[in-house]
Write a protein that holds these residues in place. Structure first.
Motif, PDB file in Angstrom:
ATOM      1  N   MET A 171     -16.356 -43.811 -27.349  1.00 23.24           N
ATOM      2  CA  MET A 171     -16.461 -44.686 -28.481  1.00 23.24           C
ATOM      3  C   MET A 171     -16.743 -43.850 -29.719  1.00 23.24           C
ATOM      4  O   MET A 171     -17.628 -43.000 -29.724  1.00 23.24           O
ATOM      5  CB  MET A 171     -17.575 -45.684 -28.285  1.00 23.24           C
ATOM      6  N   ASP A 172     -16.004 -44.169 -30.753  1.00 21.31           N
ATOM      7  CA  ASP A 172     -16.213 -43.480 -32.021  1.00 21.31           C
ATOM      8  C   ASP A 172     -17.242 -44.232 -32.859  1.00 21.31           C
ATOM      9  O   ASP A 172     -17.414 -45.431 -32.741  1.00 21.31           O
ATOM     10  CB  ASP A 172     -14.907 -43.404 -32.821  1.00 21.31           C
ATOM     11  N   ALA A 173     -17.902 -43.516 -33.745  1.00 24.91           N
ATOM     12  CA  ALA A 173     -18.880 -44.125 -34.636  1.00 24.91           C
ATOM     13  C   ALA A 173     -18.211 -44.779 -35.836  1.00 24.91           C
ATOM     14  O   ALA A 173     -18.821 -45.563 -36.532  1.00 24.91           O
ATOM     15  CB  ALA A 173     -19.878 -43.077 -35.105  1.00 24.91           C
ATOM     16  N   VAL A 174     -16.925 -44.486 -36.061  1.00 25.64           N
ATOM     17  CA  VAL A 174     -16.188 -45.029 -37.202  1.00 25.64           C
ATOM     18  C   VAL A 174     -15.369 -46.228 -36.720  1.00 25.64           C
ATOM     19  O   VAL A 174     -14.614 -46.126 -35.762  1.00 25.64           O
ATOM     20  CB  VAL A 174     -15.252 -43.960 -37.789  1.00 25.64           C
ATOM     21  N   PRO A 175     -15.505 -47.406 -37.380  1.00 29.92           N
ATOM     22  CA  PRO A 175     -14.696 -48.558 -36.963  1.00 29.92           C
ATOM     23  C   PRO A 175     -13.222 -48.330 -37.297  1.00 29.92           C
ATOM     24  O   PRO A 175     -12.883 -47.582 -38.215  1.00 29.92           O
ATOM     25  CB  PRO A 175     -15.262 -49.717 -37.764  1.00 29.92           C
ATOM     26  N   ASP A 176     -12.365 -48.974 -36.564  1.00 29.64           N
ATOM     27  CA  ASP A 176     -10.937 -48.783 -36.794  1.00 29.64           C
ATOM     28  C   ASP A 176     -10.479 -49.533 -38.053  1.00 29.64           C
ATOM     29  O   ASP A 176     -11.222 -50.298 -38.653  1.00 29.64           O
ATOM     30  CB  ASP A 176     -10.133 -49.225 -35.570  1.00 29.64           C
ATOM     31  N   LEU A 177      -9.249 -49.319 -38.461  1.00 34.25           N
ATOM     32  CA  LEU A 177      -8.723 -49.881 -39.698  1.00 34.25           C
ATOM     33  C   LEU A 177      -8.617 -51.406 -39.639  1.00 34.25           C
ATOM     34  O   LEU A 177      -8.783 -52.085 -40.653  1.00 34.25           O
ATOM     35  CB  LEU A 177      -7.357 -49.273 -40.011  1.00 34.25           C
ATOM     36  N   GLN A 178      -8.353 -51.963 -38.472  1.00 34.73           N
ATOM     37  CA  GLN A 178      -8.255 -53.421 -38.345  1.00 34.73           C
ATOM     38  C   GLN A 178      -9.604 -54.088 -38.636  1.00 34.73           C
ATOM     39  O   GLN A 178      -9.679 -55.124 -39.286  1.00 34.73           O
ATOM     40  CB  GLN A 178      -7.760 -53.808 -36.961  1.00 34.73           C
ATOM     41  N   THR A 179     -10.666 -53.485 -38.163  1.00 31.72           N
ATOM     42  CA  THR A 179     -11.996 -54.042 -38.399  1.00 31.72           C
ATOM     43  C   THR A 179     -12.356 -53.967 -39.883  1.00 31.72           C
ATOM     44  O   THR A 179     -12.888 -54.928 -40.452  1.00 31.72           O
ATOM     45  CB  THR A 179     -13.044 -53.279 -37.572  1.00 31.72           C
ATOM     46  N   ILE A 180     -12.045 -52.851 -40.511  1.00 30.35           N
ATOM     47  CA  ILE A 180     -12.319 -52.702 -41.938  1.00 30.35           C
ATOM     48  C   ILE A 180     -11.472 -53.694 -42.739  1.00 30.35           C
ATOM     49  O   ILE A 180     -11.965 -54.354 -43.667  1.00 30.35           O
ATOM     50  CB  ILE A 180     -12.065 -51.252 -42.387  1.00 30.35           C
ATOM     51  N   GLY A 181     -10.215 -53.843 -42.376  1.00 34.69           N
ATOM     52  CA  GLY A 181      -9.334 -54.803 -43.052  1.00 34.69           C
ATOM     53  C   GLY A 181      -9.825 -56.232 -42.894  1.00 34.69           C
ATOM     54  O   GLY A 181      -9.819 -57.019 -43.856  1.00 34.69           O
ATOM     55  N   LEU A 182     -10.267 -56.593 -41.693  1.00 31.13           N
ATOM     56  CA  LEU A 182     -10.783 -57.927 -41.457  1.00 31.13           C
ATOM     57  C   LEU A 182     -12.054 -58.172 -42.259  1.00 31.13           C
ATOM     58  O   LEU A 182     -12.235 -59.238 -42.862  1.00 31.13           O
ATOM     59  CB  LEU A 182     -11.048 -58.127 -39.963  1.00 31.13           C
ATOM     60  N   ALA A 183     -12.932 -57.175 -42.306  1.00 33.11           N
ATOM     61  CA  ALA A 183     -14.171 -57.318 -43.078  1.00 33.11           C
ATOM     62  C   ALA A 183     -13.861 -57.482 -44.566  1.00 33.11           C
ATOM     63  O   ALA A 183     -14.477 -58.322 -45.240  1.00 33.11           O
ATOM     64  CB  ALA A 183     -15.068 -56.107 -42.846  1.00 33.11           C
ATOM     65  N   LEU A 184     -12.914 -56.724 -45.086  1.00 36.50           N
ATOM     66  CA  LEU A 184     -12.534 -56.857 -46.489  1.00 36.50           C
ATOM     67  C   LEU A 184     -11.907 -58.221 -46.772  1.00 36.50           C
ATOM     68  O   LEU A 184     -12.180 -58.837 -47.810  1.00 36.50           O
ATOM     69  CB  LEU A 184     -11.587 -55.740 -46.895  1.00 36.50           C
ATOM     70  N   ALA A 185     -11.088 -58.712 -45.842  1.00 39.86           N
ATOM     71  CA  ALA A 185     -10.467 -60.028 -46.023  1.00 39.86           C
ATOM     72  C   ALA A 185     -11.518 -61.134 -46.018  1.00 39.86           C
ATOM     73  O   ALA A 185     -11.457 -62.077 -46.821  1.00 39.86           O
ATOM     74  CB  ALA A 185      -9.434 -60.271 -44.929  1.00 39.86           C
ATOM     75  N   VAL A 186     -12.509 -61.032 -45.129  1.00 40.36           N
ATOM     76  CA  VAL A 186     -13.576 -62.033 -45.077  1.00 40.36           C
ATOM     77  C   VAL A 186     -14.399 -61.994 -46.362  1.00 40.36           C
ATOM     78  O   VAL A 186     -14.730 -63.041 -46.929  1.00 40.36           O
ATOM     79  CB  VAL A 186     -14.461 -61.823 -43.824  1.00 40.36           C
ATOM     80  N   LEU A 187     -14.721 -60.811 -46.840  1.00 43.29           N
ATOM     81  CA  LEU A 187     -15.462 -60.693 -48.097  1.00 43.29           C
ATOM     82  C   LEU A 187     -14.664 -61.243 -49.275  1.00 43.29           C
ATOM     83  O   LEU A 187     -15.221 -61.923 -50.145  1.00 43.29           O
ATOM     84  CB  LEU A 187     -15.853 -59.242 -48.349  1.00 43.29           C
ATOM     85  N   ALA A 188     -13.361 -60.981 -49.298  1.00 44.79           N
ATOM     86  CA  ALA A 188     -12.520 -61.505 -50.370  1.00 44.79           C
ATOM     87  C   ALA A 188     -12.456 -63.029 -50.298  1.00 44.79           C
ATOM     88  O   ALA A 188     -12.529 -63.716 -51.332  1.00 44.79           O
ATOM     89  CB  ALA A 188     -11.117 -60.918 -50.278  1.00 44.79           C
ATOM     90  N   LEU A 189     -12.360 -63.583 -49.103  1.00 47.96           N
ATOM     91  CA  LEU A 189     -12.312 -65.030 -48.948  1.00 47.96           C
ATOM     92  C   LEU A 189     -13.631 -65.670 -49.372  1.00 47.96           C
ATOM     93  O   LEU A 189     -13.645 -66.693 -50.065  1.00 47.96           O
ATOM     94  CB  LEU A 189     -11.994 -65.391 -47.499  1.00 47.96           C
TER      95      LEU A 189
END
Length: 92
Positions: A1-19
């Motif tokens: 397991m990496d300590a850095v989240p993948d791009l999908q998780t970051i994209g989803l978090a940004l979309a939720v924050l934008a919404l």
């Protein structure tokens, strides 16, 4: 397991924050718009009253049956509200 989240998780978090940001902006803008409309309605109260008086001067008072129907409807609404309040307060 990496300590850095993948791009999908970051994209989803940004979309939720934008919404969420858009939602709160929309709600705040709607409240401000409603406050402006209410303020404009309050400011035109004297003009509406003058218009009613002028209309009554030209055409006369509304007929008695219409005034009695309006009074009956208002009395019915007040009675229903009293019934609902009494039901909520357990007064019977």
């Amino acid at each position: 397991m990496d300590a850095v989240p993948d791009l999908q998780t970051i994209g989803l978090a940004l979309a939720v924050l934008a919404l969420l940001g858009w939602f709160f902006w929309h709600v705040a803008a709607s409240y401000l718009n409603a406050a402006k409309r209410f303020s404009a309605w309050l400011d035109t109260g004297a003009q509406r009253q003058r218009d009613r008086i002028e209309h009554e001067r030209i055409r006369g008072r509304p007929p008695l049956w219409l005034r009695s129907v309006r009074a009956a409807l208002i009395a019915a609404m007040v009675g229903m509200m009293a019934y609902l309040v009494a039901g909520k307060l357990q007064i019977r």
